[in-house]
Scaffold this motif. Structure first.
Motif, PDB file in Angstrom:
ATOM      1  N   ILE A 246       0.845  -1.190   0.000  1.00 40.86           N
ATOM      2  CA  ILE A 246       0.000   0.000   0.000  1.00 40.86           C
ATOM      3  C   ILE A 246       0.882   1.241   0.000  1.00 40.86           C
ATOM      4  CG2 ILE A 246      -1.846   1.170   1.211  1.00 40.86           C
ATOM      5  CD1 ILE A 246      -2.587  -1.667   0.384  1.00 40.86           C
ATOM      6  N   SER A 247       0.570   2.186  -0.862  1.00 36.08           N
ATOM      7  CA  SER A 247       1.406   3.388  -0.925  1.00 36.08           C
ATOM      8  C   SER A 247       1.128   4.299   0.271  1.00 36.08           C
ATOM      9  CB  SER A 247       1.157   4.147  -2.223  1.00 36.08           C
ATOM     10  OG  SER A 247       0.119   5.072  -2.058  1.00 36.08           O
ATOM     11  N   GLU A 248       2.126   5.134   0.592  1.00 36.55           N
ATOM     12  CA  GLU A 248       1.990   6.026   1.748  1.00 36.55           C
ATOM     13  C   GLU A 248       0.843   6.998   1.573  1.00 36.55           C
ATOM     14  OE1 GLU A 248       5.362   7.870   3.343  1.00 36.55           O
ATOM     15  OE2 GLU A 248       6.688   6.160   3.020  1.00 36.55           O
TER      16      GLU A 248
ATOM     17  N   VAL B 146      -2.304   5.415   2.824  1.00 36.01           N
ATOM     18  CA  VAL B 146      -2.355   5.301   4.284  1.00 36.01           C
ATOM     19  C   VAL B 146      -2.637   6.647   4.940  1.00 36.01           C
ATOM     20  CG1 VAL B 146      -1.038   4.709   6.350  1.00 36.01           C
ATOM     21  CG2 VAL B 146      -0.825   3.310   4.288  1.00 36.01           C
ATOM     22  N   ARG B 147      -2.067   7.692   4.385  1.00 32.15           N
ATOM     23  CA  ARG B 147      -2.265   9.015   4.949  1.00 32.15           C
ATOM     24  C   ARG B 147      -3.695   9.523   4.770  1.00 32.15           C
ATOM     25  NH1 ARG B 147       2.692  11.629   6.451  1.00 32.15           N
ATOM     26  NH2 ARG B 147       4.083  10.000   5.713  1.00 32.15           N
TER      27      ARG B 147
ATOM     28  N   PHE C  39      -8.046  -2.836   1.052  1.00 32.56           N
ATOM     29  CA  PHE C  39      -8.115  -3.526   2.341  1.00 32.56           C
ATOM     30  C   PHE C  39      -9.278  -4.489   2.462  1.00 32.56           C
ATOM     31  CE2 PHE C  39      -6.039   0.589   2.852  1.00 32.56           C
ATOM     32  CZ  PHE C  39      -4.836   0.200   3.404  1.00 32.56           C
TER      33      PHE C  39
ATOM     34  N   THR D  63      -3.416  13.300  11.825  1.00 35.75           N
ATOM     35  CA  THR D  63      -3.223  12.494  10.621  1.00 35.75           C
ATOM     36  C   THR D  63      -1.865  11.800  10.644  1.00 35.75           C
ATOM     37  OG1 THR D  63      -4.584  14.019   9.347  1.00 35.75           O
ATOM     38  CG2 THR D  63      -3.144  12.573   8.107  1.00 35.75           C
TER      39      THR D  63
ATOM     40  N   SER E 216      -1.574   7.724  11.140  1.00 36.67           N
ATOM     41  CA  SER E 216      -0.987   6.954  10.037  1.00 36.67           C
ATOM     42  C   SER E 216       0.315   6.292  10.481  1.00 36.67           C
ATOM     43  CB  SER E 216      -0.769   7.829   8.801  1.00 36.67           C
ATOM     44  OG  SER E 216       0.148   8.863   9.057  1.00 36.67           O
TER      45      SER E 216
ATOM     46  N   TYR F 199       2.050   1.671  10.517  1.00 36.37           N
ATOM     47  CA  TYR F 199       3.336   1.061  10.173  1.00 36.37           C
ATOM     48  C   TYR F 199       3.994   0.311  11.315  1.00 36.37           C
ATOM     49  CZ  TYR F 199       2.996   3.792   5.924  1.00 36.37           C
ATOM     50  OH  TYR F 199       2.570   4.311   4.740  1.00 36.37           O
TER      51      TYR F 199
END
Lengths: 218, 218
Positions: free
Chosen positions: A6-8, A11-12, A55, B196, B200, B204
DNA sequence: TAGATTGTTAATCGATTAACAATC
DNA sequence: TAGATTGTTAATCGATTAACAATC
């Protein structure tokens, strides 16, 4: 669920979705479409659907997303369904602000220990927490199972504090000091650098400050 | 200089370059290459050269960039070569922290007025500034030539404060409240939303928390 | 001159968006 | 059934990186 990376950027966006969903939930909205969410966040609905689909299949075709269910799912993804303890170094104005925000960071995240490098600060009480000296950091991180460290000290001290956090075994750091930190690769660092936001805001000002109509001669 | 449209990603990197350059300058470093900067910031040197080249030819082939000169140029680009006045609403913990950071936001940016919606706060002194009531906002913004508004009130009050700022004539807003603001198109909004970043960050954590070696059987 | 490094073009990469079959 | 909306594939867009001539 797919085993995809999953790219950042994705996620952000999740905490942002969560924020809007919590809003909707408080107003007793049951269901929301990607279109609705897109309108509220100025995001493309396709992007929202795609983000969520990484997800799982959380929506229902023809209906949309169940607000409560989606909140639960995003919480799970972000691992906010389990308690997460946070330590903070720097009991200055900003540090105190964050400790008092504790209600805010409710989502199972809690600042459970505060430290300061200055002996004069040690012993003070902030929102029910006693400020501890730095030489108690390692044992406290272990004892309280602290996974994340927040740094709110001046830039010059930030790297040193980060090293202490890493040595104590945290997995993630949120750094408010305006400086780049160097740590072992397995430790994740996020930057909360509002000076960047403020200075880059200045760039966009004169586009309007200079009234272009004034230069038009009819 | 080219009349090209600069992407937001580029503009957001400029304050970061400035930060590192100021660091180098303090340590009396005269010259820096894009390679050096890239190492310090974990950025590709080509990207740094390209970013800077949008605004002019600041470097010297075979030599690199003169630190002092580049600082001056980036300051100009970000319009930090002229004073810029900032107003702040929300004299709580976070607001006070930002006011005291004033030394920090030295780059010709200064918080010149503080307001609060709660009458009980009005009259308090923060870093030499007296907290004013909201009904003084419009006249103060005009009188002090305030171009940017900072919002450090709870989410529920943020839109209302933003409306007041816009009505008073600011061109930019830095919002610390975790909520999306709606304003006229010509007003620029930046978000300083550390929740945020914090939430996030949680995503991780378990990648390391779960020790993958344990599942390997030889 | 030889080595270093810029500014810039071309190639690559990744992220966003459009489009649509599936289906509620 | 008709309208709505998802999940997903394909198309587009934009940003990053590589490569290199220019030149200090």
């Amino acid at each position: 669920m797919k085993p995809m990376k999953i790219s950042e950027a994705v996620v952000r966006r999740l905490p942002v979705y969560l924020q809007v969903l919590n809003d909707l939930n408080m107003r007793d909205v049951q269901t929301v479409s990607s279109q609705d969410l897109g309108n509220k966040l100025d995001l493309n609905p396709a992007q929202i659907r795609k983000d969520l689909a990484y997800f799982g299949d959380f929506g229902r075709k023809g209906i949309g997303y169940d607000v409560t269910y989606l909140i639960e799912k995003i919480r799970q993804i972000l691992k906010l369904d389990q308690p997460l303890n946070v330590g903070l170094v720097g009991a200055g104005n900003l540090g105190r602000a964050l400790c008092n925000y504790n209600t805010y960071l409710k989502d199972n995240m809690k600042i459970t220990a505060v430290f300061d490098v200055h002996p004069s600060m040690v012993g003070a009480s902030i929102n029910g927490l006693t400020v501890l000296p730095m030489d108690k950091l390692k044992e406290t991180v272990a004892a309280c199972n602290i996974r994340i460290g927040i740094i709110t000290v001046p830039a010059i001290e930030a790297q040193n504090v980060a090293d202490k956090f890493v040595e104590a075994g945290v997995d993630g750091i949120l750094n408010f000091a305006p400086t780049i930190l160097r740590v072992q690769e397995h430790v994740r660092i996020h930057y909360a650098n509002f000076t960047t936001e403020l200075l880059s805001l200045a760039y966009y000002l004169d586009e309007e400050g200079v009234d272009e109509n004034e230069t038009v001669v009819d």
